[in-house]
Design a protein around this motif. Structure first.
Motif, PDB file in Angstrom:
ATOM      1  N   ALA B  63       0.826  -1.204   0.000  1.00  0.00           N
ATOM      2  CA  ALA B  63       0.000   0.000   0.000  1.00  0.00           C
ATOM      3  C   ALA B  63       0.862   1.256   0.000  1.00  0.00           C
ATOM      4  O   ALA B  63       0.457   2.300   0.512  1.00  0.00           O
ATOM      5  N   ALA B  64       2.048   1.160  -0.625  1.00  0.00           N
ATOM      6  CA  ALA B  64       2.965   2.308  -0.599  1.00  0.00           C
ATOM      7  C   ALA B  64       2.330   3.545  -1.221  1.00  0.00           C
ATOM      8  O   ALA B  64       2.487   4.664  -0.717  1.00  0.00           O
ATOM      9  N   ALA B  65       1.563   3.326  -2.305  1.00  0.00           N
ATOM     10  CA  ALA B  65       0.994   4.473  -3.005  1.00  0.00           C
ATOM     11  C   ALA B  65      -0.395   4.834  -2.488  1.00  0.00           C
ATOM     12  O   ALA B  65      -1.014   5.768  -2.980  1.00  0.00           O
ATOM     13  N   SER B  66      -0.873   4.105  -1.491  1.00  0.00           N
ATOM     14  CA  SER B  66      -2.252   4.286  -1.057  1.00  0.00           C
ATOM     15  C   SER B  66      -2.363   5.461  -0.072  1.00  0.00           C
ATOM     16  O   SER B  66      -1.545   5.578   0.834  1.00  0.00           O
ATOM     17  N   PRO B  67      -3.339   6.347  -0.270  1.00  0.00           N
ATOM     18  CA  PRO B  67      -3.502   7.461   0.658  1.00  0.00           C
ATOM     19  C   PRO B  67      -3.859   7.001   2.068  1.00  0.00           C
ATOM     20  O   PRO B  67      -3.632   7.725   3.034  1.00  0.00           O
ATOM     21  N   GLN B  68      -4.430   5.817   2.189  1.00  0.00           N
ATOM     22  CA  GLN B  68      -4.673   5.254   3.516  1.00  0.00           C
ATOM     23  C   GLN B  68      -4.809   3.744   3.400  1.00  0.00           C
ATOM     24  O   GLN B  68      -5.131   3.225   2.338  1.00  0.00           O
ATOM     25  N   TRP B  69      -4.533   3.052   4.491  1.00  0.00           N
ATOM     26  CA  TRP B  69      -4.818   1.623   4.503  1.00  0.00           C
ATOM     27  C   TRP B  69      -5.386   1.236   5.860  1.00  0.00           C
ATOM     28  O   TRP B  69      -5.144   1.908   6.869  1.00  0.00           O
ATOM     29  N   GLY B  70      -6.166   0.168   5.857  1.00  0.00           N
ATOM     30  CA  GLY B  70      -6.779  -0.280   7.107  1.00  0.00           C
ATOM     31  C   GLY B  70      -6.522  -1.757   7.308  1.00  0.00           C
ATOM     32  O   GLY B  70      -6.392  -2.511   6.345  1.00  0.00           O
ATOM     33  N   ILE B  71      -6.440  -2.150   8.568  1.00  0.00           N
ATOM     34  CA  ILE B  71      -6.191  -3.562   8.847  1.00  0.00           C
ATOM     35  C   ILE B  71      -7.219  -4.068   9.864  1.00  0.00           C
ATOM     36  O   ILE B  71      -7.409  -3.453  10.911  1.00  0.00           O
ATOM     37  N   SER B  72      -7.932  -5.132   9.499  1.00  0.00           N
ATOM     38  CA  SER B  72      -8.825  -5.788  10.454  1.00  0.00           C
ATOM     39  C   SER B  72      -8.028  -6.839  11.187  1.00  0.00           C
ATOM     40  O   SER B  72      -7.406  -7.699  10.560  1.00  0.00           O
ATOM     41  N   LEU B  73      -8.061  -6.776  12.503  1.00  0.00           N
ATOM     42  CA  LEU B  73      -7.231  -7.679  13.296  1.00  0.00           C
ATOM     43  C   LEU B  73      -7.873  -9.064  13.354  1.00  0.00           C
ATOM     44  O   LEU B  73      -9.091  -9.193  13.240  1.00  0.00           O
ATOM     45  N   PRO B  74      -7.050 -10.091  13.510  1.00  0.00           N
ATOM     46  CA  PRO B  74      -7.606 -11.444  13.562  1.00  0.00           C
ATOM     47  C   PRO B  74      -8.471 -11.651  14.809  1.00  0.00           C
ATOM     48  O   PRO B  74      -8.161 -11.130  15.883  1.00  0.00           O
ATOM     49  N   THR B  75      -9.574 -12.367  14.641  1.00  0.00           N
ATOM     50  CA  THR B  75     -10.450 -12.695  15.768  1.00  0.00           C
ATOM     51  C   THR B  75     -10.682 -14.198  15.760  1.00  0.00           C
ATOM     52  O   THR B  75     -10.242 -14.895  14.843  1.00  0.00           O
ATOM     53  N   GLU B  76     -11.432 -14.647  16.754  1.00  0.00           N
ATOM     54  CA  GLU B  76     -11.739 -16.073  16.825  1.00  0.00           C
ATOM     55  C   GLU B  76     -12.503 -16.516  15.573  1.00  0.00           C
ATOM     56  O   GLU B  76     -12.245 -17.571  15.006  1.00  0.00           O
ATOM     57  N   ARG B  77     -13.463 -15.668  15.130  1.00  0.00           N
ATOM     58  CA  ARG B  77     -14.304 -16.062  13.999  1.00  0.00           C
ATOM     59  C   ARG B  77     -13.653 -15.768  12.661  1.00  0.00           C
ATOM     60  O   ARG B  77     -14.001 -16.394  11.662  1.00  0.00           O
ATOM     61  N   THR B  78     -12.765 -14.759  12.611  1.00  0.00           N
ATOM     62  CA  THR B  78     -12.050 -14.433  11.369  1.00  0.00           C
ATOM     63  C   THR B  78     -10.553 -14.443  11.687  1.00  0.00           C
ATOM     64  O   THR B  78      -9.990 -13.402  12.008  1.00  0.00           O
ATOM     65  N   PRO B  79      -9.913 -15.613  11.598  1.00  0.00           N
ATOM     66  CA  PRO B  79      -8.528 -15.698  12.091  1.00  0.00           C
ATOM     67  C   PRO B  79      -7.493 -15.171  11.103  1.00  0.00           C
ATOM     68  O   PRO B  79      -6.347 -15.579  11.155  1.00  0.00           O
ATOM     69  N   VAL B  80      -7.886 -14.262  10.211  1.00  0.00           N
ATOM     70  CA  VAL B  80      -6.911 -13.720   9.253  1.00  0.00           C
ATOM     71  C   VAL B  80      -6.710 -12.227   9.493  1.00  0.00           C
ATOM     72  O   VAL B  80      -7.533 -11.568  10.133  1.00  0.00           O
ATOM     73  N   LEU B  81      -5.599 -11.722   8.958  1.00  0.00           N
ATOM     74  CA  LEU B  81      -5.373 -10.282   8.904  1.00  0.00           C
ATOM     75  C   LEU B  81      -5.923  -9.819   7.571  1.00  0.00           C
ATOM     76  O   LEU B  81      -5.554 -10.368   6.532  1.00  0.00           O
ATOM     77  N   ARG B  82      -6.766  -8.807   7.576  1.00  0.00           N
ATOM     78  CA  ARG B  82      -7.317  -8.345   6.300  1.00  0.00           C
ATOM     79  C   ARG B  82      -6.881  -6.913   6.051  1.00  0.00           C
ATOM     80  O   ARG B  82      -7.210  -6.006   6.818  1.00  0.00           O
ATOM     81  N   LEU B  83      -6.132  -6.720   4.982  1.00  0.00           N
ATOM     82  CA  LEU B  83      -5.613  -5.393   4.647  1.00  0.00           C
ATOM     83  C   LEU B  83      -6.452  -4.779   3.529  1.00  0.00           C
ATOM     84  O   LEU B  83      -6.660  -5.402   2.484  1.00  0.00           O
TER      85      LEU B  83
END
Lengths: 122, 514
Positions: B63-83
């Motif tokens: 996301a070097a060129a991205s004006p912003q980025w967001g990350i959803s943290l892993p949880t019990e129900r969604t055990p992935v990092l989502r960028l």
């Protein structure tokens, strides 16, 4: 260990409470207990016991989940327990026979209601 | 009151069934995601998980060129990092990572539960002029009317409270079941429908903010800033570097007294005026909170802190009751079951309508019963079979599937819509057999989905060992659905002679209300 136990007691008490309410109606009493076995108990007593069971269910739900989640869990448990009881009455009424026998009285004062039997509903 | 109940139910019942069905499934939308995206069936993220070590390198690369980025943290129900970020091609992009290894998870090519089933529940995937939201809103209002009018026309609620006579004729039995699910599920159904409307207050009352914010240039923006929180500041146009994200998260947790974050957004990451937004998870409350803290990205100092105002807190509590974002498995299952009881209520309402009119319509030569029956079969068994088809297509299509210019996610939803359309046609063409054949289709497709899952994910039996309860539960519910569908189909087949008997003139006038 306490959590699943409290949940089971809360659900069981809700089911039992509705069973007592249902048995207080002549129609369902006759569905469950063959009328010649014993006399049906007093309706008021059954309903009081039923309310106590529902109160026990609420207490267990609140004890388990606290004042925010407890009442929500209890209300929704009621909505599940009641249909389950209705299906028991429709498909497996003999499951409740032992409960009815325990509750039945031999007090002759109540024999009136059994003679009037199915006509008197409510 | 009877005519109101009848007409509202018959006209909008199909939409309501779709909403209740998809809503019930949405209770387990993330578990459906895990099943449909096998590569995301991961073990829980490690406790010493670090944003600075695991996320920052990935984000700075992608996301070097991205004006912003967001990350959803892993949880019990969604055990992935989502960028989430804007890629070099100016397109919004979304990538999942394994939080333990930092490895990129290949795109699973599906909308899954959160991308297809959940939005279907509240907007039917009709985006044009928000028409989907409005159809759902009208159906929800009608459902409130139906619930209340149903109680009014049901004269003996307490006498018939526990009454269900499955061995009586279909018309009587379905009315019993309709009353039973309607009355006993009433608290849940009423709260769900009402709260669903309240969640989308901004759509159903689009001009409401104008009343209070009339003197501000952009009333809607001012309202949503006050209600939902929003903070930003201008770029400095000078390079800056980010302070420790872990430090900001720890500071947020301290300010929330142990509340955990679920989402972190970095705005203008390479600028001296960068902003880091941390949002609080709702896992431990009924309320879906709006708590957010904005940090100065370069220093880690708090710039702004937002918490919902009292009125919004009420709205968020009511929304929370509907959205089930809290961690409570017993309640989650009860929501699922009661949601399905709403489906039963709608379906039995239809069946009662049909059975009460079958004989008289046949005699008078009216087409109503045939039309409504086709509509009912398609919108009840049809949508269930199509959902099973959606799962089957998910396991059948290879990851790089493409056909006629359609990408894999569109092929999956295409399979859903095609089978759904076909189910209406089938019900119109074979009215006698439609119920039976479509329940059989549900049973076959559900079993097929489980078999295909076992075949395509290979590690199937070990999922139980590794505690992959989402996938195990999904397979279990699919098998249970197959059993119920098979039983219902057999029941329908045995009912046939009874149906003919009802056609004879000896109708029961008591059942003819409405």
């Amino acid at each position: 260990m306490a959590d699943p136990l409290l949940l089971i007691v809360a659900a069981g008490a809700a089911y039992l409470g509705f069973a007592l309410f249902a048995l207080s109606q002549s129609r369902h009493w006759q569905q469950v207990a063959p009328s010649h076995v014993a006399q049906p108990p007093q309706k008021k007593a059954l309903r009081l016991l039923g309310s106590l069971a529902l109160a026990l269910s609420l207490s267990c739900a609140c004890l388990r989940d606290g004042p925010a989640f407890g009442p929500v869990l209890w209300l929704l448990l009621l909505s599940v327990a009641a249909p389950l009881l209705v299906f028991t009455l429709s498909w497996r009424p003999h499951w409740l026979r032992r409960l009815a026998q325990r509750l039945a009285t031999s007090d002759p004062r109540h024999s009136e209601s059994i003679k009037r039997g199915p006509m008197q509903r409510g | 009151m009877g005519w109101l109940h009848t007409w509202a139910g018959v006209v909008l019942g199909s939409v309501m069934f779709a909403m209740f069905w998809m809503g019930s499934l949405s209770v387990f939308d993330r578990e459906i995601d895990r099943w449909m995206m096998p590569a995301t069936r991961l073990a829980a993220a490690p406790a010493d998980f670090s944003l600075d070590r695991s996320v920052l390198p990935i984000a700075q690369e992608l996301a070097a060129a991205s004006p912003q980025w967001g990350i959803s943290l892993p949880t019990e129900r969604t055990p992935v990092l989502r960028l989430n970020y804007v890629g070099a091609d100016k397109q919004r992009a979304r990538r999942d990572f394994d939080p333990t290894t930092g490895a990129l998870i290949a795109d699973q090519g599906t909308l899954g539960g959160t991308g297809f089933i959940y939005p279907f529940h509240y907007m039917l995937h009709i985006k044009w002029r928000q028409l989907g939201y409005w159809i759902v809103g009208v159906a929800a209002m009608a459902m409130l009317v139906l619930l209340v009018s149903g109680v009014i026309i049901h004269k003996k609620i307490f006498t018939d409270f526990f009454l269900f006579r499955p061995k009586k004729q279909l018309q009587r039995a379905s009315l019993d079941l309709h009353n039973l699910t309607g009355v006993l599920g009433l608290p849940f159904h009423f709260v769900m429908v009402l709260s669903g409307l309240i969640i989308f207050m901004g759509i159903y009352f689009p001009t409401a903010p104008l009343a209070t914010y009339a003197d501000t240039p952009d009333a809607k923006k001012a309202f949503s800033g006050d209600a939902y929180g929003r903070y930003n500041r201008d770029k400095a146009n000078q390079p800056g570097s980010l302070a420790s994200l872990d430090g900001m998260v720890a500071s947020a947790e301290q300010q929330w007294q142990g509340g955990r974050p679920f989402f972190v957004r970095v705005i203008n990451p390479a600028d001296a005026n960068s902003v880091v937004e941390v949002r609080r998870s709702s896992a431990s409350d009924i309320m879906v909170n709006l708590d957010q803290i904005y940090f100065d990205g370069t220093t880690g100092a708090v710039l702004s802190r937002f918490e919902a105002a009292p009125v919004m807190t009420v709205q968020r509590f009511i929304s929370g009751l509907h959205l089930v974002q809290f961690k409570h498995w017993a309640l989650r299952w009860i929501y699922f079951v009661l949601g399905l009881s709403g489906c039963v209520m709608i379906a039995t309402g239809f069946i009662f309508w049909l059975e009460a009119r079958r004989a008289s319509h046949a005699k008078k030569g009216l087409k109503g019963v045939r039309i409504v029956e086709a509509l009912t079969v398609g919108s009840v068994t049809g949508i269930i079979a199509s959902t099973a088809m959606f799962f089957v297509a998910n396991r059948l299509l290879p990851l790089d599937a493409q056909w006629l210019g359609y990408e894999r996610p569109q092929l999956e939803t295409g399979a859903f819509y095609l089978l759904w359309l076909a189910s209406f046609a089938h019900a119109a063409l074979r009215p006698r057999r439609a119920w039976r054949e479509q329940t059989a289709a549900i049973a076959v497709l559900a079993v097929l989905a489980v078999l295909l899952d076992a075949l395509t994910t290979h590690d199937h039996l070990s999922t139980v060992m590794r505690g992959q309860w989402a996938a195990v539960g999904m397979d279990g519910v699919l098998l249970l659905a197959a059993v119920i569908a098979a039983f219902a189909g057999r029941h329908m087949a045995q009912r046939k002679p009874v149906l003919r008997a009802v056609r004879s003139p000896s109708r029961n006038p008591e059942l003819e209300h409405g």
